[in-house]
Design an enzyme around this catalytic site. Structure first.
Site, short mmCIF file in Angstrom:
data_model
loop_
_atom_site.label_atom_id
_atom_site.label_comp_id
_atom_site.label_asym_id
_atom_site.label_seq_id
_atom_site.Cartn_x
_atom_site.Cartn_y
_atom_site.Cartn_z
N ASP A 125 0.83 -1.21 0.00
CA ASP A 125 0.00 0.00 0.00
C ASP A 125 0.86 1.26 0.00
OD1 ASP A 125 -2.60 1.45 0.54
OD2 ASP A 125 -1.50 2.00 2.36
N GLU B 181 1.32 0.02 -4.94
CA GLU B 181 0.51 1.21 -5.19
C GLU B 181 1.45 2.39 -4.99
OE1 GLU B 181 -3.29 3.74 -3.45
OE2 GLU B 181 -2.10 2.47 -2.15
#
Length: 601
Positions: A265, A298
């Site tokens: 993330d 990401e």
């Protein structure tokens, strides 16, 4: 240490630096990095504290006799009792005691080695909304039949309370007990592998949640105050102990739970990018070389360099943003960067992955964003029309089925473009049934002050973005009704929307039969703007064939250029083209079709 490990080494327990480690004599070793503490004790169940030896470099260690399932905690300087930050399982919630793990699970799919990345079709899941690990396990046969090849679990690391997106986790080694016990997670992975499904886990290495993180009390060196993130002080990856803590966490999920990959993330919030490269090399050095293990990132910075240095793929926000604008007309917030010439931007995304590769961003006040993607394979980009962020970070959590209720044909055309593109598709849970239940942001903080701060912060986000009218409609994240409203895929809704499922299943069958066999080695050829909201793109596939996609999201018929290729064969006929065997001269409104031309003999 050897750069490769053999099968015998893999069968032995790995000596992780952090967390409880079973020893050959039946005892357990406990370690804690507490450089801010003068003394640390181990507390087993209700027994008296056991002083831990100072091992230097901030580490404290103790060895004790205890069986799997025994509870424990650490006592800092004779006062504060804290769970193990590398706890494998919690008794209760994040403030409770940690538990010595039972490692006796017997795997049924010991021969599983994963699947090549190019075969991946991702399906993003919030485990809690599908009923925990058992609930997800029950859905696996349906997903395999649909054509999914990998499930991606939103974060499961222990978070405060029973409800959370998962990005407020504070114990990154411990599966949250609200979803089930560790063995139930292993059984979920085992079952997935038996069905040919990979399991990708979303992990958060850029911050800890606001409730239950005790590291500041005894290891303030874990953080750096000179860099602030949206979640507070940045994690200090300059510290070798911090680097090891998270690198071992990545290995832990891949090794002990046999995950097939990790989705990292928001790595743009990790200041020291060298750790990412170091971690990627570390996990591959300590896993069997015949396993397919995929690391996905990401990265809002569009930093393509990581795709050349150990990472399989990156979420492609650009292609989502431009298609969302084309489907909905929305141009607020970051969509402003895609409102001018969206067809050309979509064409560039299909050819090169990112639209922004160093150009100035209007949304970022002229700051340049991105790096060149030349030479990077199309399969290094994850193509989604929806995901937890893009749906859940809307004030009302609307899905595209709601936003495009008056433009369903265009949405179907965009789905066809997504699933037949050489980029790797990601489907957000419920898309395949045309789900209309919202996906909202939800929490379950027990501290009223924190709950109010989250409530206010959520509403202020929309005010700051200029959406004052939406701010007053934001559901309370801590209200259980917000969670209940996000329940996806009720049985009745599935029955009403079988047409959507058939549509997805047919497209994924075409992808499996026509595109996957030649996806490895694919490269972009050309992309053209055919008219407003209409494009054509083509790729040279790994076997020499040429894949062409024609997509028209507008309300007008678009004339196509003369065919440039002989033997062009339609592999997907749009909604108004069923039965055609040759390429038409026009593409009708809100339609997509695909062709393939065999390579030279």
């Amino acid at each position: 240490m050897s750069a490769r490990v053999n099968a015998q080494e893999l069968s032995q327990p790995y000596a992780y630096t952090f967390g409880p480690h079973p020893l050959p004599d039946g005892q357990t070793r406990f370690r804690l990095w507490a450089p801010g503490a003068a003394q640390v004790s181990l507390v087993l169940a209700s027994d008296s504290p056991i002083p831990m030896r100072d091992d230097g470099d901030g580490f404290f260690q103790a060895v004790a006799s205890c069986a799997p399932g025994a509870s424990y905690c650490f006592c800092i300087d004779g006062a504060l009792r804290v769970p193990d930050p590398a706890s494998r399982e919690q008794v209760g919630d994040v403030h409770g005691k940690s538990q010595v793990p039972d490692t006796a699970y017997r795997w049924q799919t010991s021969g599983w080695r994963g699947r090549p990345w190019t075969e991946t079709v991702l399906y993003e899941i919030h485990v809690g909304l599908l009923g925990g690990f058992r609930g997800v396990q029950e859905r696996l046969p349906d997903l395999a039949e649909l054509g999914i090849t990998a499930i991606e679990l939103m974060p499961i690391a222990d978070f405060p309370g029973p409800r959370n997106w998962g990005y407020d986790g504070v114990l990154p080694y411990a599966p949250d007990i609200a979803y089930g016990c560790p063995d139930e997670l292993k059984e979920l992975v085992d079952t997935a592998h038996s069905l040919g499904l990979q399991v990708i886990l979303d992990v958060v290495y850029n911050h800890f949640g606001p409730d239950g993180n005790y590291l500041h009390a005894y290891a303030p060196q874990f953080f750096r105050d000179d860099i602030q993130t949206p979640w507070g002080s940045a994690i200090d990856f300059r510290q070798p102990q911090v680097r090891a803590f998270f690198a071992e966490n990545a290995l832990y999920w891949l090794r002990e739970y046999r995950m097939d990959g990790l989705r990292l993330d928001a790595v743009h919030a990790i200041d020291d990018k060298s750790w990412l490269r170091e971690m990627a090399a570390y996990v591959r050095q300590h896993l069997s070389p015949d396993r397919h293990v995929h690391l996905i990132i990401e990265n809002d910075d569009n930093a393509s360099s990581l795709l050349r240095e150990g990472f399989a793929a990156q979420w492609n926000d650009d292609i989502h943003h431009v298609l969302h604008h084309m489907l909905t007309g929305e141009s607020q917030s970051y969509y402003a960067d895609y409102a001018d010439h969206p067809e050309a931007r979509l064409a560039r995304c299909l050819m090169q992955g990112f639209d922004y590769q160093g150009e100035p961003s209007r949304f970022r006040q002229g700051k340049r964003r991105g790096e060149p993607t030349q030479g990077i394979a199309p399969s290094a980009f994850v193509f989604f029309l929806q995901n937890h962020d893009q749906t859940g970070n809307r004030a009302s959590g609307e899905r595209l089925t709601t936003l495009c209720a008056d433009n369903v044909a265009a949405l179907r055309a965009a789905v066809a473009l997504q699933l037949l593109s050489p980029q790797i598709p990601l489907i957000f849970m419920g898309e395949e049934y045309g789900a209309t239940a919202p996906f909202l942001y939800f929490t379950s903080f027990s501290d009223p002050a924190l709950a109010q701060a989250v409530r206010d912060g959520r509403r202020n986000e929309f005010v700051d973005a200029g959406h004052v009218h939406e701010a007053g409609t934001v559901p309370d994240p801590n209200d259980v009704k917000t969670w209940e409203a996000s329940r996806a895929l009720p049985a009745l809704q599935q029955q009403r929307n079988q047409a959507w499922r058939v549509f997805y299943q047919n497209l994924l069958r075409i992808r499996r039969e026509e595109i996957l066999p030649c996806l490895d080695g694919a490269s972009a050829l050309d992309a053209q703007v055919l008219g407003p909201l209409a494009i054509h793109a083509s790729w040279r596939m790994g076997n020499g064939s040429v894949l062409c996609l024609y997509c028209n999201l507008s309300g007008s018929t678009v004339t196509l250029p003369a065919p440039a290729l002989e033997r062009e064969r339609i592999i997907f006929a749009g909604r108004k083209m069923h039965g055609r065997t040759s390429r038409p001269d026009t593409i009708l409104p809100q339609d997509t079709f695909a062709t393939i031309t065999p390579g030279s003999p």
